[in-house]
Design an enzyme around this catalytic site. Structure first.
Site, PDB file in Angstrom:
ATOM      1  N   ILE A  86      24.487 -12.889  77.251  1.00  0.00           N
ATOM      2  CA  ILE A  86      23.445 -13.895  77.033  1.00  0.00           C
ATOM      3  C   ILE A  86      22.513 -13.416  75.926  1.00  0.00           C
ATOM      4  O   ILE A  86      22.001 -12.298  75.985  1.00  0.00           O
ATOM      5  CB  ILE A  86      22.633 -14.165  78.315  1.00  0.00           C
ATOM      6  N   GLU A  87      22.314 -14.244  74.928  1.00  0.00           N
ATOM      7  CA  GLU A  87      21.390 -13.892  73.845  1.00  0.00           C
ATOM      8  C   GLU A  87      19.985 -13.789  74.418  1.00  0.00           C
ATOM      9  O   GLU A  87      19.542 -14.650  75.175  1.00  0.00           O
ATOM     10  CB  GLU A  87      21.497 -14.955  72.747  1.00  0.00           C
ATOM     11  N   CYS A 185      18.457  -5.293  66.084  1.00  0.00           N
ATOM     12  CA  CYS A 185      19.030  -6.561  66.527  1.00  0.00           C
ATOM     13  C   CYS A 185      20.073  -7.041  65.526  1.00  0.00           C
ATOM     14  O   CYS A 185      19.856  -6.992  64.311  1.00  0.00           O
ATOM     15  CB  CYS A 185      17.924  -7.603  66.693  1.00  0.00           C
ATOM     16  N   ASP A 192      15.402  -1.849  68.126  1.00  0.00           N
ATOM     17  CA  ASP A 192      15.634  -1.708  69.563  1.00  0.00           C
ATOM     18  C   ASP A 192      15.608  -0.217  69.880  1.00  0.00           C
ATOM     19  O   ASP A 192      16.454   0.541  69.397  1.00  0.00           O
ATOM     20  CB  ASP A 192      16.994  -2.293  69.966  1.00  0.00           C
ATOM     21  N   ARG A 253      11.543  -6.082  75.341  1.00  0.00           N
ATOM     22  CA  ARG A 253      11.068  -6.966  74.278  1.00  0.00           C
ATOM     23  C   ARG A 253      11.095  -8.374  74.843  1.00  0.00           C
ATOM     24  O   ARG A 253      12.072  -8.786  75.460  1.00  0.00           O
ATOM     25  CB  ARG A 253      11.969  -6.845  73.044  1.00  0.00           C
ATOM     26  N   GLY A 254      10.002  -9.125  74.675  1.00  0.00           N
ATOM     27  CA  GLY A 254       9.936 -10.471  75.216  1.00  0.00           C
ATOM     28  C   GLY A 254       9.975 -10.507  76.732  1.00  0.00           C
ATOM     29  O   GLY A 254      10.472 -11.459  77.322  1.00  0.00           O
TER      30      GLY A 254
END
Length: 277
Positions: A86-87, A185, A192, A253-254
């Site tokens: 999953i992106e 990424c 990352d 991240r996010g």
């Protein structure tokens, strides 16, 4: 206009996207794992490992039927045998779509996650949800000997598996780790940061060579899961251990962190979060 070169190029990564205010499973963007596994020389029928990708979601919230926010954190476990990953940006937006949506119960939310994510990745997904008042201390340290104090000279910042070699035919069992892993990424080039464990049985791998190899990911563009599979494949090819486990714990991240595990002999992995997580 440049034609996308892979499925990832068609994703939401690097694009300005609005936050969805209502539950929307169509946000999820699956990416076939095989696109990168072709480079490594295997497919689902010939996987050289078993494993899983454990995602931790820290920004978990929805509304109960009275409109009161509910919060917690969750682990999502994807099998390495799932045909799709999953992106990450789509996963973040998908989870955020729960923030303004009312659900009857915690179980109803978990059922949505399991159903939607399983459909997107192509294989059942495990979900563990934790309320904040029942959470336990999960912080730990990586097992094994840390390579980071080695006084090495580094010149390669693009993946170079030719750096890998063994010292002798002496068979050893050892666990090594490093906190110097950095990749970028695949689509946006954003950094990352991660820590990685290599546990193996076989001819002793030269420690300096292994550390140089891990550092050589520093300017390499690939998703977390793909990097770990590349490390596993390169070590098997160049060092030929009898047994091998590779796993990494990446910084969030996010609101999400991704922790891929791959092994040709182990089934259970340590999930303790590191201090940077």
């Amino acid at each position: 206009m440049t034609k996308p070169t892979s499925t990832a190029d068609k994703s939401l990564l690097g694009q300005t996207t609005p936050y969805c205010q209502a539950y929307d499973p169509t946000i999820l963007f699956p990416i076939p794992r095989q696109e990168k596994r072709d480079e490594l020389g295997f497919d689902l029928k010939t996987l050289p490992f078993t494993g899983e990708d454990v995602w931790t979601g820290y920004e978990i919230s929805w509304l109960n039927l009275k409109g009161k926010p509910q919060v917690g954190w969750a682990e999502f476990v994807f099998s390495a045998e799932a045909p799709n990953l999953i992106e990450s940006k789509s996963f973040k937006l998908y989870l955020n779509s729960f923030n303004g949506t009312r659900f009857e119960s915690e179980d109803a939310v978990i059922a949505c996650w399991q159903n939607d994510l399983s459909q997107a990745c192509g294989k059942p997904v495990g979900v563990r949800f934790y309320r904040l008042d029942e959470s336990i201390v999960l912080q730990g340290n990586l097992p094994g000997h840390c390579l980071d104090a080695l006084d090495i000279e580094v010149e390669d910042y693009q993946v170079n598996p030719d750096l890998l070699h063994t010292d002798s035919d002496q068979i050893v069992s050892e666990t090594l780790n490093s906190h110097l892993l950095k990749s970028n990424c695949l689509v946006t080039g954003q950094p990352d940061w991660g820590s990685i464990v290599v546990r193996y049985e076989g001819a002793q791998i030269n420690h300096e060579a292994l550390l140089k190899y891990l550092i050589s990911f520093r300017e390499h563009n690939e998703f977390h899961e793909q990097c770990v599979e590349r490390v596993f494949t390169d070590i098997m090819r160049f060092c030929q251990p009898k047994k091998l486990t590779v796993y990494a714990r990446y910084l969030r991240r996010g609101g999400l962190d991704i922790n891929p595990y791959r092994s040709n002999y182990e089934q259970v992995f340590d999930r303790a979060r590191l201090v940077r997580q």
